[in-house]
Design a protein around this motif. Sequence first.
Motif, PDB file in Angstrom:
ATOM      1  N   SER A 221      -2.241  20.259 -31.514  1.00 14.17           N
ATOM      2  CA  SER A 221      -1.360  19.181 -31.074  1.00 14.17           C
ATOM      3  C   SER A 221      -1.446  19.007 -29.563  1.00 14.17           C
ATOM      4  O   SER A 221      -1.382  17.893 -29.052  1.00 14.17           O
ATOM      5  CB  SER A 221       0.083  19.462 -31.493  1.00 14.17           C
ATOM      6  OG  SER A 221       0.620  20.496 -30.711  1.00 14.17           O
ATOM      7  N   VAL A 222      -1.597  20.118 -28.865  1.00 16.58           N
ATOM      8  CA  VAL A 222      -1.706  20.035 -27.414  1.00 16.58           C
ATOM      9  C   VAL A 222      -3.011  19.387 -26.979  1.00 16.58           C
ATOM     10  O   VAL A 222      -3.073  18.718 -25.956  1.00 16.58           O
ATOM     11  CB  VAL A 222      -1.543  21.416 -26.768  1.00 16.58           C
ATOM     12  CG1 VAL A 222      -2.035  21.420 -25.334  1.00 16.58           C
ATOM     13  CG2 VAL A 222      -0.102  21.850 -26.842  1.00 16.58           C
ATOM     14  N   PHE A 223      -4.043  19.567 -27.777  1.00 21.58           N
ATOM     15  CA  PHE A 223      -5.323  18.978 -27.396  1.00 21.58           C
ATOM     16  C   PHE A 223      -5.241  17.469 -27.256  1.00 21.58           C
ATOM     17  O   PHE A 223      -5.850  16.885 -26.376  1.00 21.58           O
ATOM     18  CB  PHE A 223      -6.417  19.363 -28.375  1.00 21.58           C
ATOM     19  CG  PHE A 223      -6.936  20.731 -28.103  1.00 21.58           C
ATOM     20  CD1 PHE A 223      -7.673  20.974 -26.960  1.00 21.58           C
ATOM     21  CD2 PHE A 223      -6.673  21.769 -28.956  1.00 21.58           C
ATOM     22  CE1 PHE A 223      -8.138  22.244 -26.679  1.00 21.58           C
ATOM     23  CE2 PHE A 223      -7.131  23.047 -28.681  1.00 21.58           C
ATOM     24  CZ  PHE A 223      -7.868  23.276 -27.545  1.00 21.58           C
ATOM     25  N   GLU A 224      -4.494  16.876 -28.152  1.00 21.91           N
ATOM     26  CA  GLU A 224      -4.305  15.425 -28.047  1.00 21.91           C
ATOM     27  C   GLU A 224      -3.706  15.073 -26.684  1.00 21.91           C
ATOM     28  O   GLU A 224      -4.194  14.176 -25.993  1.00 21.91           O
ATOM     29  CB  GLU A 224      -3.374  14.929 -29.161  1.00 21.91           C
ATOM     30  CG  GLU A 224      -3.922  15.086 -30.567  1.00 21.91           C
ATOM     31  CD  GLU A 224      -5.129  14.182 -30.820  1.00 21.91           C
ATOM     32  OE1 GLU A 224      -5.247  13.134 -30.162  1.00 21.91           O
ATOM     33  OE2 GLU A 224      -5.969  14.547 -31.672  1.00 21.91           O
ATOM     34  N   GLU A 225      -2.669  15.832 -26.328  1.00 22.77           N
ATOM     35  CA  GLU A 225      -2.024  15.584 -25.041  1.00 22.77           C
ATOM     36  C   GLU A 225      -2.977  15.819 -23.888  1.00 22.77           C
ATOM     37  O   GLU A 225      -3.048  15.040 -22.941  1.00 22.77           O
ATOM     38  CB  GLU A 225      -0.828  16.522 -24.866  1.00 22.77           C
ATOM     39  CG  GLU A 225       0.440  16.027 -25.523  1.00 22.77           C
ATOM     40  CD  GLU A 225       1.595  16.951 -25.193  1.00 22.77           C
ATOM     41  OE1 GLU A 225       1.794  17.235 -23.999  1.00 22.77           O
ATOM     42  OE2 GLU A 225       2.273  17.400 -26.134  1.00 22.77           O
ATOM     43  N   VAL A 226      -3.679  16.934 -23.962  1.00 24.63           N
ATOM     44  CA  VAL A 226      -4.633  17.272 -22.916  1.00 24.63           C
ATOM     45  C   VAL A 226      -5.617  16.142 -22.731  1.00 24.63           C
ATOM     46  O   VAL A 226      -5.906  15.711 -21.619  1.00 24.63           O
ATOM     47  CB  VAL A 226      -5.402  18.550 -23.283  1.00 24.63           C
ATOM     48  CG1 VAL A 226      -6.560  18.761 -22.319  1.00 24.63           C
ATOM     49  CG2 VAL A 226      -4.468  19.743 -23.265  1.00 24.63           C
TER      50      VAL A 226
END
Lengths: 85, 85
Positions: free
Chosen positions: B70-75
């Motif tokens: 999920s964080v990868f999307e944000e990153v």
Amino acid sequence: MDTLFKALADQNRRKILEILKKRDMTVNEIRKYFRFSGATLSHHLDILKRANLVIAQREGQFIHYSLNTSVFEEVLKTFINIFGR
Amino acid sequence: MDTLFKALADQNRRKILEILKKRDMTVNEIRKYFRFSGATLSHHLDILKRANLVIAQREGQFIHYSLNTSVFEEVLKTFINIFGR
DNA sequence: TAGATATTTAGACAATTATCTAAATAATAG
DNA sequence: CTATTATTTAGATAATTGTCTAAATATCTA
């Protein structure tokens, strides 16, 4: 790849990139955004250059720095490729 | 942001992420891919955890590490936002 | 050519980081 | 409960990095 991520791993260098996103600038123009010495800025610019993130072009007395936008496309792809999605 | 890019600025840590992309693993499973000590691996995992790039979940004796996708999307968004396009 | 401005290079130093070994903590198996 | 396996924490060390000042190089102007 290491060169690239290491170049991005410093807040001041990322700030330089953001500044150059607006427009090309000479070293002294960039320098106004920071408190550290010209030598230090030169060092950061060198790291960004090696990482292919910026391009330097001398015009007479001045050296103009600009974002190497073509590389950003690649960087983005690499990033997606490594981590994503 | 700094925590994130610094976490990514190490080749071994990026390799850990790539390994975890295949499947979740315990520390000792991950360890087989590297030559350094368990303590060193633990240190790298800690940095990745702090950067929110991986998630640790204990199951009995073992701790399973997984990508925090999920964080990868944000990153990725942040990355595009800073540099791009 | 001499002096001024722009930028980089050299060398030093302090802070950070990647690594190690040894010890500590957590959980399981006998 | 003790030994074993899994993982982290502590403390040390060497390498890397960000910064500085001083000096060097490059270009322009008078």
